[in-house]
Enzyme design. Sequence first.
Site, mmCIF file in Angstrom:
data_model
loop_
_atom_site.group_PDB
_atom_site.id
_atom_site.type_symbol
_atom_site.label_atom_id
_atom_site.label_comp_id
_atom_site.label_asym_id
_atom_site.label_seq_id
_atom_site.Cartn_x
_atom_site.Cartn_y
_atom_site.Cartn_z
ATOM 1 N N ASP A 133 -5.222 8.069 -10.420
ATOM 2 C CA ASP A 133 -4.989 7.184 -11.572
ATOM 3 C C ASP A 133 -4.928 7.998 -12.872
ATOM 4 O OD1 ASP A 133 -7.789 7.398 -11.670
ATOM 5 O OD2 ASP A 133 -8.158 5.278 -11.449
ATOM 6 N N GLY A 135 -5.577 11.145 -13.126
ATOM 7 C CA GLY A 135 -5.100 12.482 -12.750
ATOM 8 C C GLY A 135 -6.145 13.568 -12.947
ATOM 9 N N LYS A 181 -4.865 -2.346 -10.746
ATOM 10 C CA LYS A 181 -5.932 -3.263 -10.327
ATOM 11 C C LYS A 181 -6.970 -2.431 -9.585
ATOM 12 C CE LYS A 181 -2.765 -7.106 -9.610
ATOM 13 N NZ LYS A 181 -2.127 -8.016 -8.655
HETATM 14 N N1 HPA Z 1 -10.728 1.678 -6.342
HETATM 15 C C1 HPA Z 1 -11.675 2.511 -5.843
HETATM 16 N N2 HPA Z 1 -11.874 3.743 -6.301
HETATM 17 C C2 HPA Z 1 -11.102 4.162 -7.324
HETATM 18 C C3 HPA Z 1 -10.098 3.350 -7.870
HETATM 19 C C4 HPA Z 1 -9.908 2.029 -7.362
HETATM 20 O O1 HPA Z 1 -9.045 1.241 -7.795
HETATM 21 N N3 HPA Z 1 -9.505 4.074 -8.842
HETATM 22 C C5 HPA Z 1 -10.141 5.279 -8.863
HETATM 23 N N4 HPA Z 1 -11.101 5.343 -7.955
#
Ligand code: HPA
Length: 214
Positions: A133, A135, A181
Amino acid sequence: MAQENIDIPDDFELPVGAFDIPRCYDGDLKSVIIPEGMIRDRVRRLAKDIHEVIGNEQLALLCVLKGSYKFFTALVDELSSARYSCPEPMTVDFIRVKSYEDQSSTGMIQIMGLANLEELRGKNVLVVDDIVDSGQTMAKLLHTLKENGVKQSWTALLVSKRVSRMIQVPENFVAFRIPDKFIVGYGLDYNQKFRDLNHICVMSSKGIERYKNK
Ligand code: HPA
Ligand code: MG
């Protein structure tokens, strides 16, 4: 052939009640967004794409724990089939990275279990992670690998979140692109719960409250 991706649309949500979900998670989930069967099918193709790009080279697979444990085993199985005629065996290694608490990154990325990092010197390494996400975690990990003399690295990701990156990182093989999400299941956790869930799901507000770190 160019690699194609699966982009899960922002509004794509399947009803939890249509799936077999462990009773302990009753009420904790809002929807299923990637069913296990679809993950299995996608991983099979991803392994073929990986083999096509990397070819019959030596390959060390690096599993980033805990989140990628399911994706990793599925991918290793499929890669073994894809590399059936390959004279070079694959190797597997494991490291642990931790940065999340509740639904957000703590900003502190801990890399643990790197005792055998020396074994990766001069090797081609495929880093297998569950999610990208911001990075930051992947950037730190790739930097650490480079510092330790890895010859070449690629990344294989179960999901890539459609959020702006704080740091750009290579996303060489991506199974799914997903909306912004918070998701759980298929190895991904919320405060260590839900990793055993076999589908990738969105949590309900009740579930988020129930397992919040007090
Ligand atoms: N879920 C679980 N762990 C995570 C997420 C997520 O959306 N993003 C980064 N680590
Ligand atoms: Mg986590």
